[in-house]
Design an enzyme around this catalytic site. Structure first.
Site, mmCIF file in Angstrom:
data_model
loop_
_atom_site.group_PDB
_atom_site.id
_atom_site.type_symbol
_atom_site.label_atom_id
_atom_site.label_comp_id
_atom_site.label_asym_id
_atom_site.label_seq_id
_atom_site.Cartn_x
_atom_site.Cartn_y
_atom_site.Cartn_z
ATOM 1 N N PRO A 1 0.273 -0.907 8.327
ATOM 2 C CA PRO A 1 0.715 0.454 8.603
ATOM 3 C C PRO A 1 -0.355 1.252 9.344
ATOM 4 C CG PRO A 1 0.991 -0.062 6.277
ATOM 5 C CD PRO A 1 0.295 -1.223 6.905
ATOM 6 N N THR B 1 4.651 2.120 16.154
ATOM 7 C CA THR B 1 5.620 3.112 16.600
ATOM 8 C C THR B 1 5.111 3.845 17.831
ATOM 9 O OG1 THR B 1 6.232 3.355 14.286
ATOM 10 C CG2 THR B 1 7.054 5.016 15.794
ATOM 11 N N GLU C 1 -21.729 6.537 -12.381
ATOM 12 C CA GLU C 1 -21.865 6.437 -10.925
ATOM 13 C C GLU C 1 -23.249 5.926 -10.533
ATOM 14 O OE1 GLU C 1 -19.391 6.492 -9.047
ATOM 15 O OE2 GLU C 1 -17.994 7.323 -10.522
ATOM 16 N N ASP D 1 -12.272 0.313 -11.693
ATOM 17 C CA ASP D 1 -13.306 -0.657 -11.313
ATOM 18 C C ASP D 1 -12.923 -2.051 -11.793
ATOM 19 O OD1 ASP D 1 -14.719 1.524 -10.437
ATOM 20 O OD2 ASP D 1 -15.904 1.699 -12.279
HETATM 21 P P1 ADP Z 1 2.691 2.280 12.596
HETATM 22 O O1 ADP Z 1 4.028 2.502 13.246
HETATM 23 O O2 ADP Z 1 2.020 1.040 13.070
HETATM 24 O O3 ADP Z 1 2.714 2.358 11.116
HETATM 25 P P2 ADP Z 1 2.074 4.652 14.028
HETATM 26 O O4 ADP Z 1 2.325 4.187 15.393
HETATM 27 O O5 ADP Z 1 3.137 5.485 13.411
HETATM 28 O O6 ADP Z 1 1.735 3.458 13.071
HETATM 29 O O7 ADP Z 1 0.698 5.447 14.015
HETATM 30 C C1 ADP Z 1 0.567 6.690 13.413
HETATM 31 C C2 ADP Z 1 -0.390 7.567 14.176
HETATM 32 O O8 ADP Z 1 -1.706 7.012 14.185
HETATM 33 C C3 ADP Z 1 -0.027 7.710 15.625
HETATM 34 O O9 ADP Z 1 0.863 8.761 15.808
HETATM 35 C C4 ADP Z 1 -1.355 7.968 16.300
HETATM 36 O O10 ADP Z 1 -1.694 9.325 16.234
HETATM 37 C C5 ADP Z 1 -2.321 7.204 15.430
HETATM 38 N N1 ADP Z 1 -2.641 5.900 16.012
HETATM 39 C C6 ADP Z 1 -2.362 4.697 15.476
HETATM 40 N N2 ADP Z 1 -2.812 3.704 16.248
HETATM 41 C C7 ADP Z 1 -3.380 4.271 17.328
HETATM 42 C C8 ADP Z 1 -3.999 3.762 18.509
HETATM 43 N N3 ADP Z 1 -4.141 2.452 18.723
HETATM 44 N N4 ADP Z 1 -4.460 4.654 19.402
HETATM 45 C C9 ADP Z 1 -4.319 5.977 19.203
HETATM 46 N N5 ADP Z 1 -3.734 6.515 18.124
HETATM 47 C C10 ADP Z 1 -3.267 5.685 17.177
HETATM 48 ZN ZN ZN Z 2 -16.625 3.376 -11.488
HETATM 49 MG MG MG Z 3 5.793 2.936 12.323
#
Ligand code: ADP
Ligand code: ZN
Ligand code: MG
Length: 644
Positions: free
Chosen positions: A223, A228, A445, A521
């Site tokens: 993720p 996307t 800690e 932990d």
């Molecule tokens: P995924 O669909 O893989 O879960 P997203 O494409 O939704 O992730 O990414 C969420 C946000 O993280 C994007 O809107 C962007 O702002 C940032 N982001 C993620 N990967 C990149 C990348 N390679 N370059 C620039 N921004 C990124």
């Molecule tokens: Zn701890």
């Molecule tokens: Mg996505």
């Protein structure tokens, strides 16, 4: 959305008001006092009654004029202008009364005797009698058509087009904001993707050489790695129509809708070919069928998936539709989806390396007014293992923090705080902790920090804090690797476990009693120990075997998480895990005994200052004689770190 909702409520309220008020307007209830039957009989016997009317079960009576109350002015009993069912005569209302009829055979006799005029009135006002249900009917029809229209008005295309796909179409000339420039650090992926799109735009070129255009590819990655985002950029840059939708868009409560949406999607796509269809989070429909049926089954999703498979096989070469899927769970996808001819290619997106993170930081700090001291390289170095989404989040947090202090520019300290916030959650400065617990947290800690500091292979300790953060963390120690790591040795894993157990070990040594604070932990330590034994085959008794649960489907299609090792092996696994944990705990305690004076000193300092940074730590503890520099050589470019 909210606005729509309140409109709805206003409408409902108006209807309700009309429903209640209208009958009152049309049939104002005459306020006629009701008498009990014996009161009525008494008045009758006294000769006060002039006339009575029998209307269904009631008697409406009128007293003789001399027995009515004196009213100086004539009062209209029915002031409503809508009272079209006018009374025959206007009688001073105080002369009227009503009685509920009782079975009384002597009544007529008595009426005759008193010379009262009496008659039976048949209430044949059809409209009045049937008003309520006619009105209800009208109301229902109106409301129904109203809701119907509401459902039809939405972007989904309405209830009548429930089987239509919800795909959003992007065209070349749409002014899309996302471009490939916004996607940083995954140049190879972009290259591969655009290559396939090039096939699509120029099929002849490849067909001439006997090549087949791939039908689809899958963006796979954890993720937040930009799947996307990449698709959005592609929508603007592909130069062909781009349909975008999410796997969950197929899912609806009605049976058969998913499948019909898939059909509709592909029909539309074929009309627009060549074009691209992007399905985000494809695991929502593409889950392995056998496994889904194990979990209670979902025929609806299965039908949708089947339809998708059929459609993917269905299009012929002159109708070029490229299907792109994105998922972070490729492991749960139905194998049929991944067969050649369907999603033939998988494009992997991984968490960015140092260079990638530098570029992503550059993209996201692009339009932020930055202090000169900020260097994206330092920021990237402090965020190993972070995905693009987390980096975007850090940049945003940093600018918010700077804005909170009314700064004109964003400074390094804002980024530092933002990183910490993303790692450990929000600071809770005014959470009250009693002094005794605070002391326990401080020693706990310090235990982590000391063990982490003195062990040869553990990651450098970055910061120790006893300011509560996030959900339930009363304190935290941040250890961070200096570089991106792709391989870990057994020693490093064991030292990690040791540092994790250092917290409890310190409590044990200082207070001779242990607390619940170490549960997280222990969880992490046990996980690592489990992996050492089962995944990496690093334990003595089970050397070099992988004992991971296999997820393969057997011929009946049941993909149970089957354990293919014996009961005896499973016992040995438990023993080995326990042994690793016990030995590590002893080792952690040993380190702490050796440096008990430093433990006291640091913990007291932590209680006073709440935060100890790395510099202070080095100052107090001195250089670590045991530290092994795992990266004494300049790291070389690693091509396939996970090669087995
Ligand atoms: P995924 O669909 O893989 O879960 P997203 O494409 O939704 O992730 O990414 C969420 C946000 O993280 C994007 O809107 C962007 O702002 C940032 N982001 C993620 N990967 C990149 C990348 N390679 N370059 C620039 N921004 C990124
Ligand atoms: Zn701890
Ligand atoms: Mg996505």
């Amino acid at each position: 959305m909210n606005k729509k909702k309140s409109y709805l409520w206003i409408n409902v309220a108006i209807f309700a008001a009309i429903f209640v008020l209208l009958p009152l307007l049309f049939f104002p209830q005459e306020r006629v006092p009701e008498l009990s039957y014996n009161q009525f009989k008494a008045e009758l016997k006294e000769g006060r009654v002039q006339e009575v009317k029998f209307i269904q079960d009631v008697i409406i009576g009128v007293r003789k004029a001399e027995f009515g109350e004196e009213t100086p002015q004539f009062q209209d009993a029915n002031p409503s202008p809508f009272n079209f069912m006018a009374q025959e005569e206007r009688i001073n209302p105080s002369r009227k009364f009503k009685v509920v009829l009782i079975n009384d055979p002597t009544l007529v006799e008595e009426l005759d005797k008193q010379n009262v005029e009496y008659k039976r009135v048949i209430n044949n006002n059809w409209f009045e009698n049937n008003f309520s249900w006619i009105f209800s009917l009208i109301l229902i029809v109106v409301l129904w058509s109203f809701f119907f229209k509401k459902m039809g008005g939405g972007s989904s295309g309405g209830i009548l087009s429930v089987g239509k796909s919800k795909a959003k179409l992007y065209n070349e000339n749409d002014n899309l904001k996302v471009t490939f420039k916004d996607v940083a650090g995954i140049d190879e992926v972009i290259e591969e993707v655009t290559e396939v799109v090039e096939f699509l735009r120029n099929p002849k070129k490849f067909q001439k050489l006997g090549g087949k255009i791939p039908k689809g590819f899958l963006l796979v990655g954890p993720p937040g790695t930009g799947k996307t985002l990449l698709a959005k950029a592609l929508a603007g840059e592909a130069g062909v129509p781009f349909f975008s939708l999410s796997g969950s868009d197929f899912v609806e409560m009605f049976v058969g809708v998913g499948a019909s949406r898939v059909r509709d999607l592909f029909n539309t796509a074929k009309e627009k070919s060549p074009c691209i269809v992007f399905i985000d989070e494809i695991d929502a429909i593409g889950r392995s069928r056998s496994r889904a049926s194990m979990q209670g089954g979902n025929d609806e999703r299965e039908n949708t998936l089947n339809q998708l498979l059929v459609e993917m096989d269905g299009f012929n070469t002159d109708k070029t539709v490229l299907l792109i899927g994105a998922t972070n769970r490729p492991d749960v996808l139905d194998p049929a989806l991944l067969r050649p001819g369907r999603f033939d290619r998988q494009v992997g997106l991984d968490r960015p390396d140092l260079q990638g993170r530098i570029k992503i930081f550059e993209v996201h700090t692009g339009n932020m007014p930055l202090d000169d001291s900020i260097d994206t390289k330092t920021l990237a170095a402090q965020t190993p293992g972070f995905a693009g989404a987390e980096i975007a989040n850090i940049c945003n947090e940093a600018s918010l923090l700077a804005a909170r202090y009314d700064k004109e520019i964003v400074e390094m300290i804002d980024f530092q705080n933002a990183i910490e916030r993303v790692i450990a959650g929000l600071e809770k400065k005014n959470k009250l902790i009693n002094p005794r617990e605070r002391k326990i947290v401080a020693y706990h800690e310090t235990g982590h920090a000391l063990v982490g500091y003195f062990l040869p292979f553990s990651d450098p300790v970055h910061k120790v804090s006893i300011i509560p953060r996030g959900m339930g963390a009363l304190g935290y120690t941040i250890q961070m690797p200096l570089e991106d790591r792709y391989l870990l040795s057994k020693e490093e894993l064991l030292d990690r476990i040791c540092a994790l157990l250092g917290g409890r070990a310190a409590e044990d040594i200082i207070f001779e009693s242990i607390s619940t604070g170490a549960s997280d932990d222990l969880n992490k330590a046990t996980d690592i120990a489990k992996s050492i034994v089962k995944v990496y085959g690093m334990s003595k008794k089970l050397e070099n075997i992988s004992l991971t649960e296999s997820q393969q489907n057997n011929f009946l299609g049941y993909g149970a998480a089957s354990r293919d090792y014996s009961e005896k092996t499973s016992q040995i696994i438990d023993e080995e895990i326990l042994k690793i944990i016990t030995e590590s705990y002893e080792r952690a305690k040993q380190v702490l005994y050796t440096h008990k004076d430093k433990l006291e000193e640091l913990a007291q300092k932590l209680l006073k200052e709440e935060i100890i940074e790395r510099d202070t730590l080095v100052e107090i503890l001195g250089p670590n004689p045991n530290k092994v520099d795992t990266f004494s050589e300049e790291p070389k470019e690693v091509k396939d770190a996970k090669a087995s």
